[in-house]
Design a protein around this motif. Structure first.
Motif, PDB file in Angstrom:
ATOM      1  N   SER A   1      45.115  22.635   5.075  1.00  0.00           N
ATOM      2  CA  SER A   1      44.710  21.682   4.681  1.00  0.00           C
ATOM      3  C   SER A   1      43.694  21.154   4.021  1.00  0.00           C
ATOM      4  O   SER A   1      44.434  20.479   3.105  1.00  0.00           O
ATOM      5  CB  SER A   1      44.272  20.706   5.611  1.00  0.00           C
ATOM      6  OG  SER A   1      43.965  19.690   5.387  1.00  0.00           O
TER       7      SER A   1
ATOM      8  N   ARG B   1      61.471   7.707  -0.103  1.00  0.00           N
ATOM      9  CA  ARG B   1      61.475   7.913   1.417  1.00  0.00           C
ATOM     10  C   ARG B   1      60.901   6.312   2.195  1.00  0.00           C
ATOM     11  O   ARG B   1      61.642   6.047   3.110  1.00  0.00           O
ATOM     12  CB  ARG B   1      59.869   8.246   1.222  1.00  0.00           C
ATOM     13  CG  ARG B   1      59.850   9.457   0.707  1.00  0.00           C
ATOM     14  CD  ARG B   1      58.286  10.520   0.800  1.00  0.00           C
ATOM     15  NE  ARG B   1      57.568   9.607   1.978  1.00  0.00           N
ATOM     16  CZ  ARG B   1      57.602  11.264   2.576  1.00  0.00           C
ATOM     17  NH1 ARG B   1      57.662  12.077   2.619  1.00  0.00           N
ATOM     18  NH2 ARG B   1      56.562  10.392   3.635  1.00  0.00           N
TER      19      ARG B   1
ATOM     20  N   ARG C   1      45.846  22.052   0.793  1.00  0.00           N
ATOM     21  CA  ARG C   1      46.599  20.924  -0.115  1.00  0.00           C
ATOM     22  C   ARG C   1      46.113  19.517  -0.388  1.00  0.00           C
ATOM     23  O   ARG C   1      46.466  19.279  -1.562  1.00  0.00           O
ATOM     24  CB  ARG C   1      47.789  20.168   1.420  1.00  0.00           C
ATOM     25  CG  ARG C   1      48.566  21.100   2.175  1.00  0.00           C
ATOM     26  CD  ARG C   1      49.522  20.266   2.919  1.00  0.00           C
ATOM     27  NE  ARG C   1      50.656  21.220   3.368  1.00  0.00           N
ATOM     28  CZ  ARG C   1      51.210  21.076   4.356  1.00  0.00           C
ATOM     29  NH1 ARG C   1      51.338  20.245   5.700  1.00  0.00           N
ATOM     30  NH2 ARG C   1      52.216  22.441   4.941  1.00  0.00           N
TER      31      ARG C   1
ATOM     32  N   ILE D   1      50.506  10.780   1.042  1.00  0.00           N
ATOM     33  CA  ILE D   1      51.863  10.822   1.592  1.00  0.00           C
ATOM     34  C   ILE D   1      52.598  12.263   1.492  1.00  0.00           C
ATOM     35  O   ILE D   1      52.937  12.463   2.621  1.00  0.00           O
ATOM     36  CB  ILE D   1      52.435   9.844   0.889  1.00  0.00           C
ATOM     37  CG1 ILE D   1      51.781   8.269   1.076  1.00  0.00           C
ATOM     38  CG2 ILE D   1      53.926   9.465   2.063  1.00  0.00           C
ATOM     39  CD1 ILE D   1      52.703   7.082   0.211  1.00  0.00           C
ATOM     40  N   MET D   2      53.134  12.922   1.107  1.00  0.00           N
ATOM     41  CA  MET D   2      54.157  14.074   1.141  1.00  0.00           C
ATOM     42  C   MET D   2      52.860  15.182   2.041  1.00  0.00           C
ATOM     43  O   MET D   2      53.864  15.689   2.889  1.00  0.00           O
ATOM     44  CB  MET D   2      54.668  13.863  -0.182  1.00  0.00           C
ATOM     45  CG  MET D   2      55.619  13.054  -0.736  1.00  0.00           C
ATOM     46  SD  MET D   2      56.318  13.773  -2.202  1.00  0.00           S
ATOM     47  CE  MET D   2      55.137  13.321  -3.720  1.00  0.00           C
ATOM     48  N   LEU D   3      52.127  15.161   0.990  1.00  0.00           N
ATOM     49  CA  LEU D   3      51.314  16.546   1.318  1.00  0.00           C
ATOM     50  C   LEU D   3      50.420  17.039   2.415  1.00  0.00           C
ATOM     51  O   LEU D   3      50.285  17.757   3.339  1.00  0.00           O
ATOM     52  CB  LEU D   3      50.703  17.100   0.170  1.00  0.00           C
ATOM     53  CG  LEU D   3      51.438  17.106  -0.828  1.00  0.00           C
ATOM     54  CD1 LEU D   3      50.820  18.340  -1.822  1.00  0.00           C
ATOM     55  CD2 LEU D   3      52.623  18.742  -0.939  1.00  0.00           C
ATOM     56  N   ALA D   4      49.874  15.573   3.046  1.00  0.00           N
ATOM     57  CA  ALA D   4      48.229  15.104   4.067  1.00  0.00           C
ATOM     58  C   ALA D   4      49.279  14.447   4.704  1.00  0.00           C
ATOM     59  O   ALA D   4      48.478  13.715   6.181  1.00  0.00           O
ATOM     60  CB  ALA D   4      47.642  14.279   2.958  1.00  0.00           C
ATOM     61  N   ARG D   5      50.327  13.820   5.121  1.00  0.00           N
ATOM     62  CA  ARG D   5      51.290  12.957   6.147  1.00  0.00           C
ATOM     63  C   ARG D   5      50.567  12.080   6.352  1.00  0.00           C
ATOM     64  O   ARG D   5      50.282  11.538   7.485  1.00  0.00           O
ATOM     65  CB  ARG D   5      51.363  14.301   7.101  1.00  0.00           C
ATOM     66  CG  ARG D   5      52.779  15.655   7.036  1.00  0.00           C
ATOM     67  CD  ARG D   5      53.843  15.020   7.101  1.00  0.00           C
ATOM     68  NE  ARG D   5      54.901  15.786   6.721  1.00  0.00           N
ATOM     69  CZ  ARG D   5      55.189  16.762   5.542  1.00  0.00           C
ATOM     70  NH1 ARG D   5      54.373  16.559   4.449  1.00  0.00           N
ATOM     71  NH2 ARG D   5      55.909  18.297   5.683  1.00  0.00           N
ATOM     72  N   MET D   6      49.913  11.324   4.857  1.00  0.00           N
ATOM     73  CA  MET D   6      49.231   9.838   5.608  1.00  0.00           C
ATOM     74  C   MET D   6      50.558   8.778   5.517  1.00  0.00           C
ATOM     75  O   MET D   6      51.532   9.413   4.598  1.00  0.00           O
ATOM     76  CB  MET D   6      48.702   8.972   4.720  1.00  0.00           C
ATOM     77  CG  MET D   6      46.974  10.912   4.837  1.00  0.00           C
ATOM     78  SD  MET D   6      45.295   9.951   3.992  1.00  0.00           S
ATOM     79  CE  MET D   6      44.493  11.626   3.958  1.00  0.00           C
ATOM     80  N   ASP D   7      49.681   7.869   6.389  1.00  0.00           N
ATOM     81  CA  ASP D   7      50.898   7.036   5.633  1.00  0.00           C
ATOM     82  C   ASP D   7      50.808   5.869   4.326  1.00  0.00           C
ATOM     83  O   ASP D   7      49.014   5.891   3.971  1.00  0.00           O
ATOM     84  CB  ASP D   7      51.088   5.357   6.685  1.00  0.00           C
ATOM     85  CG  ASP D   7      49.578   5.474   7.164  1.00  0.00           C
ATOM     86  OD1 ASP D   7      48.727   4.814   6.521  1.00  0.00           O
ATOM     87  OD2 ASP D   7      49.057   4.501   8.546  1.00  0.00           O
ATOM     88  N   GLN D   8      50.981   4.746   4.198  1.00  0.00           N
ATOM     89  CA  GLN D   8      50.952   4.789   2.685  1.00  0.00           C
ATOM     90  C   GLN D   8      49.011   3.955   2.284  1.00  0.00           C
ATOM     91  O   GLN D   8      48.538   3.563   2.058  1.00  0.00           O
ATOM     92  CB  GLN D   8      51.774   2.754   2.614  1.00  0.00           C
ATOM     93  CG  GLN D   8      51.562   2.396   1.411  1.00  0.00           C
ATOM     94  CD  GLN D   8      52.283   3.427   0.048  1.00  0.00           C
ATOM     95  OE1 GLN D   8      53.566   3.534   0.014  1.00  0.00           O
ATOM     96  NE2 GLN D   8      51.085   3.184  -1.395  1.00  0.00           N
TER      97      GLN D   8
END
Length: 274
Positions: A19, A264, A22, A50-57
């Motif tokens: 983590s 996406r 990233r 968004i892609m690497l940390a899996r956060m929303d917009q």
């Protein structure tokens, strides 16, 4: 017989460094581009978060703005040391930008995720087109100061601030092309002035986002530290890379990011309607 120890804690510990790595990668890429193109880096950091940390917009936009603050400070200092910052223009734009960032940060909590996602994609495409159409020059003339110029810079700050608070970008994507095409700046001074102007704007938007609980502070700090280090290398490259080459490279990068986010967005919409 002795019971073997559980396997889950080691697995969790092994996942933690990934983590950090990233987030550091997000910062290094964003910081390099920040120094090179005079932007906050959020235009790249948001998609990567968004892609690497899996956060929303929304969380990615708010967290990106945290990282932009130290990155912009480091980059603008380097440009200023080389005489490539118009301090007065930066101050005027920042005045409008602070108000705009306040508006944008509040809209971030109210606008729908789908509208925000497609608005961000549209912004990427429009800026890419602008970079290709407007041919930047190195060492162009200075700003022709009058009342209209001052009002125009304030208006630019308002637009930049709204984009900053809404999309988690520093606003350089709007400022740099505008400084070049409308106010006649050279590409280097446009980049340096852009970074200086976005500092108070990013701070204002970040404060609003933190109060609204939109920010992943830990991630923002990690990304910000990495981006700050990388920004010095980006500024160094900016002085050696031809202006037209830099513009075309950045335009291509923006289009690539827009395509990735569009894919996406379509997938998310299909998943929601399934």
């Amino acid at each position: 017989m002795t019971t073997p120890p559980p396997e889950s804690p080691p697995a969790a510990e092994a996942a933690a460094p990934a983590s950090w790595i990233r987030l550091a990668v997000v910062g290094l890429v964003g910081g390099l581009l920040s120094g090179l193109f005079g932007v906050g880096g959020g235009i790249v950091m948001v998609p990567l978060l968004i892609m690497l940390a899996r956060m929303d917009q929304k969380r990615a936009s708010a967290t990106s703005l945290v990282a932009i603050v130290p990155t912009a400070i480091a980059g603008s200092i380097t440009y200023f040391a080389n005489g490539e910052v118009d301090v007065l223009a930066a101050a005027i734009v920042a005045t409008g930008g602070i108000v705009g960032a306040w508006i944008g940060a509040r809209l971030l909590r109210r606008i729908s995720m789908e509208w925000l996602r497609w608005g961000f994609i549209a912004l990427l495409v429009l800026v890419a087109i602008r970079l290709i159409v407007v041919a930047p020059e190195r060492g162009a003339g200075s700003v022709d100061w009058n009342v209209g110029t001052a009002l125009g810079l304030v208006a630019l700050g308002l637009v930049m601030g709204v984009a900053s608070g809404l999309f988690g970008i520093g606003g350089g994507l709007i400022m740099v092309p505008s400084f070049i095409a409308i106010f006649g700046m050279g590409d280097l001074i446009a980049k340096g002035t852009s970074l200086a102007a976005m500092i108070p704007t990013a701070v204002s938007g970040t404060i609003t986002n933190v109060r609204g609980g939109m920010v992943d502070v830990r991630a923002g700090l990690i990304v910000g530290i990495a981006a700050t280090v990388a920004s010095f290398g980006g500024v160094w490259l900016a002085f050696f890379l031809p202006a037209d080459v830099a513009a075309w490279l950045f335009a291509g990068l923006l289009v690539l990011a827009a395509v990735q986010l569009a894919v996406r967005a379509v997938r998310a919409r299909r998943a929601g309607s399934a």
